[in-house]
Design an enzyme around this catalytic site. Structure first.
Site, PDB file in Angstrom:
ATOM      1  N   ARG A 217      -5.587   1.498   6.003  1.00  0.00           N
ATOM      2  CA  ARG A 217      -5.783   0.464   4.984  1.00  0.00           C
ATOM      3  C   ARG A 217      -7.191  -0.104   5.123  1.00  0.00           C
ATOM      4  O   ARG A 217      -7.729  -0.187   6.237  1.00  0.00           O
ATOM      5  CB  ARG A 217      -4.758  -0.673   5.154  1.00  0.00           C
ATOM      6  CG  ARG A 217      -3.331  -0.311   4.779  1.00  0.00           C
ATOM      7  CD  ARG A 217      -3.162  -0.067   3.274  1.00  0.00           C
ATOM      8  NE  ARG A 217      -1.786   0.248   2.900  1.00  0.00           N
ATOM      9  CZ  ARG A 217      -1.313   1.472   2.639  1.00  0.00           C
ATOM     10  NH1 ARG A 217      -2.116   2.525   2.710  1.00  0.00           N
ATOM     11  NH2 ARG A 217      -0.053   1.658   2.290  1.00  0.00           N
ATOM     12  N   HIS A 265      -8.391   6.619  -2.068  1.00  0.00           N
ATOM     13  CA  HIS A 265      -7.032   6.372  -1.555  1.00  0.00           C
ATOM     14  C   HIS A 265      -6.104   7.542  -1.912  1.00  0.00           C
ATOM     15  O   HIS A 265      -5.085   7.372  -2.588  1.00  0.00           O
ATOM     16  CB  HIS A 265      -6.462   5.055  -2.096  1.00  0.00           C
ATOM     17  CG  HIS A 265      -5.297   4.568  -1.265  1.00  0.00           C
ATOM     18  ND1 HIS A 265      -5.006   3.248  -1.084  1.00  0.00           N
ATOM     19  CD2 HIS A 265      -4.340   5.248  -0.560  1.00  0.00           C
ATOM     20  CE1 HIS A 265      -3.932   3.125  -0.309  1.00  0.00           C
ATOM     21  NE2 HIS A 265      -3.507   4.342   0.004  1.00  0.00           N
TER      22      HIS A 265
HETATM   23  P1  NAP Z   1       4.342   4.146  11.876  1.00  0.00           P
HETATM   24  O1  NAP Z   1       5.180   5.364  12.058  1.00  0.00           O
HETATM   25  O2  NAP Z   1       4.996   2.835  11.730  1.00  0.00           O
HETATM   26  O3  NAP Z   1       3.321   4.114  13.114  1.00  0.00           O
HETATM   27  C1  NAP Z   1       2.446   3.041  13.310  1.00  0.00           C
HETATM   28  C2  NAP Z   1       1.742   3.222  14.633  1.00  0.00           C
HETATM   29  O4  NAP Z   1       0.830   2.123  14.801  1.00  0.00           O
HETATM   30  C3  NAP Z   1       2.719   3.168  15.824  1.00  0.00           C
HETATM   31  O5  NAP Z   1       2.287   4.057  16.847  1.00  0.00           O
HETATM   32  C4  NAP Z   1       2.578   1.718  16.280  1.00  0.00           C
HETATM   33  O6  NAP Z   1       2.870   1.499  17.645  1.00  0.00           O
HETATM   34  C5  NAP Z   1       1.104   1.487  16.054  1.00  0.00           C
HETATM   35  N1  NAP Z   1       0.820   0.039  15.980  1.00  0.00           N
HETATM   36  C6  NAP Z   1       1.314  -0.871  15.118  1.00  0.00           C
HETATM   37  N2  NAP Z   1       0.853  -2.111  15.417  1.00  0.00           N
HETATM   38  C7  NAP Z   1       0.070  -1.965  16.502  1.00  0.00           C
HETATM   39  C8  NAP Z   1      -0.662  -2.865  17.308  1.00  0.00           C
HETATM   40  N3  NAP Z   1      -0.700  -4.183  17.040  1.00  0.00           N
HETATM   41  N4  NAP Z   1      -1.338  -2.365  18.363  1.00  0.00           N
HETATM   42  C9  NAP Z   1      -1.313  -1.050  18.650  1.00  0.00           C
HETATM   43  N5  NAP Z   1      -0.635  -0.128  17.938  1.00  0.00           N
HETATM   44  C10 NAP Z   1       0.045  -0.582  16.876  1.00  0.00           C
HETATM   45  O7  NAP Z   1       3.369   4.320  10.606  1.00  0.00           O
HETATM   46  P2  NAP Z   1       2.936   5.684   9.878  1.00  0.00           P
HETATM   47  O8  NAP Z   1       4.051   6.207   9.063  1.00  0.00           O
HETATM   48  O9  NAP Z   1       2.306   6.585  10.873  1.00  0.00           O
HETATM   49  O10 NAP Z   1       1.848   5.111   8.843  1.00  0.00           O
HETATM   50  C11 NAP Z   1       0.702   4.384   9.274  1.00  0.00           C
HETATM   51  C12 NAP Z   1      -0.009   3.766   8.077  1.00  0.00           C
HETATM   52  O11 NAP Z   1      -0.684   4.777   7.322  1.00  0.00           O
HETATM   53  C13 NAP Z   1       0.903   3.124   7.036  1.00  0.00           C
HETATM   54  O12 NAP Z   1       1.288   1.820   7.424  1.00  0.00           O
HETATM   55  C14 NAP Z   1       0.028   3.099   5.790  1.00  0.00           C
HETATM   56  O13 NAP Z   1      -0.665   1.872   5.702  1.00  0.00           O
HETATM   57  C15 NAP Z   1      -0.987   4.221   6.041  1.00  0.00           C
HETATM   58  N6  NAP Z   1      -0.901   5.275   5.009  1.00  0.00           N
HETATM   59  C16 NAP Z   1      -2.015   5.593   4.300  1.00  0.00           C
HETATM   60  C17 NAP Z   1      -1.952   6.586   3.330  1.00  0.00           C
HETATM   61  C18 NAP Z   1      -3.175   7.004   2.525  1.00  0.00           C
HETATM   62  O14 NAP Z   1      -3.071   7.763   1.574  1.00  0.00           O
HETATM   63  N7  NAP Z   1      -4.356   6.563   2.886  1.00  0.00           N
HETATM   64  C19 NAP Z   1      -0.745   7.265   3.103  1.00  0.00           C
HETATM   65  C20 NAP Z   1       0.371   6.918   3.864  1.00  0.00           C
HETATM   66  C21 NAP Z   1       0.302   5.918   4.805  1.00  0.00           C
HETATM   67  P3  NAP Z   1       4.372   1.762  18.206  1.00  0.00           P
HETATM   68  O15 NAP Z   1       4.493   3.266  18.318  1.00  0.00           O
HETATM   69  O16 NAP Z   1       4.368   1.080  19.518  1.00  0.00           O
HETATM   70  O17 NAP Z   1       5.306   1.154  17.189  1.00  0.00           O
END
Ligand code: NAP
Length: 302
Positions: A217, A265
Site C-alpha cells: 500500500r 496498482h
Molecule cells: P497476510 O497473509 O495477512 O500477511 C501479512 C504479513 O505481514 C504477515 O507475515 C504479518 O505477520 C506481517 N505483519 C503485519 N503487521 C506487522 C507488523 N506490525 N510488523 C511486522 N510484520 C507484520 O497478508 P497478504 O495476503 O500476504 O497481503 C499483504 C498485503 O498485500 C495486503 O494487506 C494488501 O494490502 C497487499 N496487496 C496488494 C496488492 C496489489 O495489487 N498491489 C494485491 C493484493 C494484496 P504475521 O505473520 O506475524 O501475522
C-alpha cells in the site's frame, strides 16, 4: 442462504454468473435486505451494513481489508473474512519476480542508458550473491519468497510473530532484515503499526545501492524520504505499484524520477475464476456452522 454482492469497483457481471453456478441453492442480491446472511464486498455501496441485521459473515472480495476496517458502519460483532485468492497470489509472485529480475539483471539501468544512447555494460552477480528481503511473510510474501529461493536468491523476511519458512531467514527484528536486504519487497498489510515503515531511517539501514519494491500500500512509504534516498544513491531504484493518492496525481515527482518505475496498482488483481471457489468454501462453512477461513483479527488490523 441469501447473499448480497456489493461493490463500487468489482464488476458484478464478472462475479455473479460464477457465484450463481457454484451456489444454485442460494439467492444472490445486489441491494440490501433484512434477510441477508452473507455480504460479499469490495468497497461496498455506502450505508449497506446498517440494513443487514441478520448478517453472519462479511466476506471481502479483496486480500487487503484496511479500507473496510476504516468503515465506521462495518459491524464489529460479525466475522470478517478476507479473500485469499490463489490466482492473485500467483500473480503477485510473478510481479515480484519480474521486478527482482529487472533489478538483478540491471534492466532498469539499461533502459535509462538506451534513452541516452549509451553502451554501458554492468557486472553480473549470481542470484546467490543477492539477498531479497520481505516485509511481511504472509500469504503473498511467503509464495514469492519460495519462488525466489527456487531461482537461487537468498531470502529473508520480517513478520510480527516469529515464523518458520523453509530456506528463509525469518526475523521479527526489522533492522536486521533491512540491513540484509539488497532488494526489499513490501508485502505488509496497512495498519497503525506499518504505516510509514519505509522512511528515511529504514532506507539508511539498507545496503547502499539496494532497491525497493512496494506492492503493498502507498501508506507504507514516506515518498519524500524515498526520493531523497534515491537522489543520494542510497537506493538504486524503486518499483512502486501503490500510492497514497490513486491514480497517482500528474504533479507527483514519482512519475518522472529516473530511479522510479511506476505501475498503476496492478501487481495482482482479484481473479474471480480462482477466487469464487474460495468464497464458496467460506459460504459452505457458514452453512455447516464451521468457522470461516482467513478471518481478520480486528485488534491486529489485518
Ligand atoms: P497476510 O497473509 O495477512 O500477511 C501479512 C504479513 O505481514 C504477515 O507475515 C504479518 O505477520 C506481517 N505483519 C503485519 N503487521 C506487522 C507488523 N506490525 N510488523 C511486522 N510484520 C507484520 O497478508 P497478504 O495476503 O500476504 O497481503 C499483504 C498485503 O498485500 C495486503 O494487506 C494488501 O494490502 C497487499 N496487496 C496488494 C496488492 C496489489 O495489487 N498491489 C494485491 C493484493 C494484496 P504475521 O505473520 O506475524 O501475522
Amino acid at each position: 442462504m441469501n447473499l448480497l454482492f456489493s461493490s463500487q469497483i468489482e464488476p458484478a457481471q464478472r462475479w455473479l454468473p460464477l457465484l450463481e453456478r457454484a451456489l444454485p441453492q442460494d439467492r444472490i442480491y445486489t441491494e440490501p435486505r433484512d434477510d441477508i446472511d452473507i455480504a460479499l464486498v469490495a468497497t461496498p455501496h455506502p450505508g449497506i451494513f446498517g440494513k443487514l441485521p441478520g448478517l453472519k459473515l462479511v466476506q471481502s472480495l479483496w486480500m487487503g481489508v484496511e479500507k473496510l476496517l476504516e468503515d465506521p458502519e462495518l459491524p464489529r460483532d460479525v466475522p470478517l473474512a478476507r479473500l485469499v485468492d490463489p490466482g492473485m497470489v500467483g500473480a503477485m509472485s510473478e510481479t515480484v519476480l519480474a521486478h527482482v529480475l529487472d533489478w538483478h539483471r540491471h534492466l532498469y539501468f539499461y533502459r535509462r542508458m538506451q534513452r541516452e544512447k549509451k553502451w554501458k555494460r554492468r557486472g553480473q552477480s549470481l542470484p546467490s550473491d543477492r539477498t531479497v528481503g520481505f516485509l511481511g511473510l504472509g500469504e503473498l510474501g511467503t509464495d514469492a519468497a519460495r519462488k525466489l529461493l527456487a531461482l537461487g536468491f537468498k531470502v529473508c523476511g520480517w513478520s510480527r510473530r516469529p515464523k518458520r519458512v523453509a530456506g528463509v531467514h525469518c526475523s521479527t527484528d526489522l533492522g536486521e532484515i533491512l540491513g540484509m536486504s539488497d532488494a526489499l519487497v513490501c508485502l505488509l498489510p496497512l495498519t497503525g503499526q506499518t504505516r510509514g515503515v519505509l522512511n528515511a531511517a529504514a532506507f539508511a539501514r539498507m545496503p547502499k545501492g539496494s532497491c525497493l519494491i512496494n506492492v503493498a500500500r502507498g501508506g507504507h512509504v514516506v515518498s519524500a524520504d524515498l526520493l531523497a534516498a534515491l537522489d543520494a544513491g542510497q537506493l538504486a531504484h524503486a518499483y512502486l505499484d501503490v500510492f497514497d493518492a490513486e491514480p497517482l496525481p500528474a504533479a507527483s515527482p514519482l512519475w518522472t524520477h529516473p530511479g522510479v518505475t511506476v505501475t498503476p496498482h496492478t501487481a495482482a488483481l482479484t481473479e474471480p475464476r480462482t477466487a469464487v471457489p474460495k468464497v464458496v468454501e467460506n459460504i459452505e462453512r457458514v452453512r455447516r456452522g464451521d468457522a470461516p477461513l482467513s478471518l481478520v483479527d480486528f485488534a491486529a488490523g489485518y
